[in-house]
Design a protein around this motif. Structure first.
Motif, PDB file in Angstrom:
ATOM      1  N   SER A  66       4.685  50.207  57.177  1.00  0.00           N
ATOM      2  CA  SER A  66       5.171  49.043  56.437  1.00  0.00           C
ATOM      3  C   SER A  66       4.071  48.038  56.131  1.00  0.00           C
ATOM      4  N   TYR A  67       3.156  47.845  57.043  1.00  0.00           N
ATOM      5  CA  TYR A  67       2.125  46.834  56.814  1.00  0.00           C
ATOM      6  C   TYR A  67       1.052  47.320  55.837  1.00  0.00           C
ATOM      7  N   ALA A  93       8.765  43.032  46.263  1.00  0.00           N
ATOM      8  CA  ALA A  93       9.061  44.302  46.934  1.00  0.00           C
ATOM      9  C   ALA A  93       8.988  44.151  48.451  1.00  0.00           C
ATOM     10  N   THR A  94       8.026  43.389  48.922  1.00  0.00           N
ATOM     11  CA  THR A  94       7.882  43.199  50.362  1.00  0.00           C
ATOM     12  C   THR A  94       9.015  42.354  50.916  1.00  0.00           C
ATOM     13  N   LEU A  95       9.467  41.367  50.155  1.00  0.00           N
ATOM     14  CA  LEU A  95      10.615  40.570  50.600  1.00  0.00           C
ATOM     15  C   LEU A  95      11.889  41.415  50.662  1.00  0.00           C
ATOM     16  N   LEU A 146       5.621  43.077  61.286  1.00  0.00           N
ATOM     17  CA  LEU A 146       4.510  43.489  60.427  1.00  0.00           C
ATOM     18  C   LEU A 146       4.797  43.227  58.959  1.00  0.00           C
ATOM     19  N   ILE A 147       6.044  43.432  58.539  1.00  0.00           N
ATOM     20  CA  ILE A 147       6.390  43.134  57.147  1.00  0.00           C
ATOM     21  C   ILE A 147       6.314  41.633  56.894  1.00  0.00           C
ATOM     22  N   ALA A 148       6.704  40.835  57.876  1.00  0.00           N
ATOM     23  CA  ALA A 148       6.579  39.374  57.740  1.00  0.00           C
ATOM     24  C   ALA A 148       5.103  38.974  57.633  1.00  0.00           C
TER      25      ALA A 148
END
Length: 172
Positions: A66-67, A93-95, A146-148
Motif C-alpha cells: 500500500s505504501y 486514489a490514496t484517499l 502506511l496509507i495515511a
C-alpha cells in the motif's frame, strides 16, 4: 527529519514482517510436503495453520504494497495528464484506498472479536484461532497507518515518497 526517519524505519519494518510471513507460509508448506512424502505423517492442524497464515500473509502484504505504490494499477488517465493532475489523481486514489482499508480493518476487528467470544478452536490441537486473526488484523492496522503516511507525503512531502511513479513526476 527525525519524523521522516522514524516513518521510513516503520515502513521498512512492516515490509520485513510481510517478508517473514511469506517465509513462514513457505516453510509450513515445505515441511508438510516433506513429512507426507517421506514419513507418511503431517503436522497437526497444518491445514488450519496454513489457512490462517495465508490470511495473515494477505493482510501484511496489503500493508507492504500500500505504501510503495507497487501494486497492480491501471494508469490510463494518469499517464495522459500533466504533473499537477497526476498528483491530484494519486491523492484521490490514496484517499479512496485509505477509506476502503479502514472499513476493512473495522470489519476484520469484528471477526477477531467474534472468534474470541465464540472460542473457535483448531481441529486437531484445539488451539484458539483468534490470535491468528489478531495478527492479520494488526497487518491491516499497519496498512491503514502506511496509507495515511502515503497520503500525508503525497500532499505535503511528495519528494519523500518511494514509489514507482515519482521519477515520472520529476520529469514534468
Amino acid at each position: 527529519m527525525n519524523k521522516t526517519r522514524f516513518a521510513d524505519r516503520f515502513i521498512n519494518s512492516i515490509e520485513w514482517l510481510a517478508a517473514i510471513f511469506v517465509g513462514i507460509v513457505a516453510l509450513n508448506i515445505f515441511l508438510n510436503v516433506v513429512l507426507r512424502k517421506f514419513f507418511s505423517t503431517s503436522i497437526p492442524d497444518s491445514y488450519d495453520f496454513g489457512r490462517m497464515l495465508l490470511g495473515i500473509l494477505i493482510f501484511w502484504g496489503i500493508a507492504a504494497t500500500s505504501y510503495r505504490g507497487g501494486h497492480i494499477t491501471v494508469d490510463l488517465i494518469w499517464s495522459a495528464v500533466n504533473g499537477r493532475r497526476k498528483r491530484l489523481i494519486d491523492v484521490f486514489a490514496t484517499l479512496v484506498l485509505l477509506f476502503v482499508v479502514t472499513v476493512q480493518t473495522v470489519m476484520l476487528f469484528d471477526k477477531v472479536r467474534g472468534t474470541y467470544v465464540d472460542h473457535v478452536l483448531t481441529y486437531d490441537l484445539n488451539l484458539p484461532t483468534w490470535p491468528f486473526y489478531a495478527v492479520a488484523w494488526a497487518g491491516d492496522v499497519c496498512a491503514v497507518i502506511l496509507i495515511a503516511i502515503r497520503t500525508w507525503r503525497l500532499v505535503f512531502q511528495p519528494e519523500a515518497l518511494h514509489d514507482e511513479h515519482f521519477e515520472d513526476r520529476k520529469t514534468e
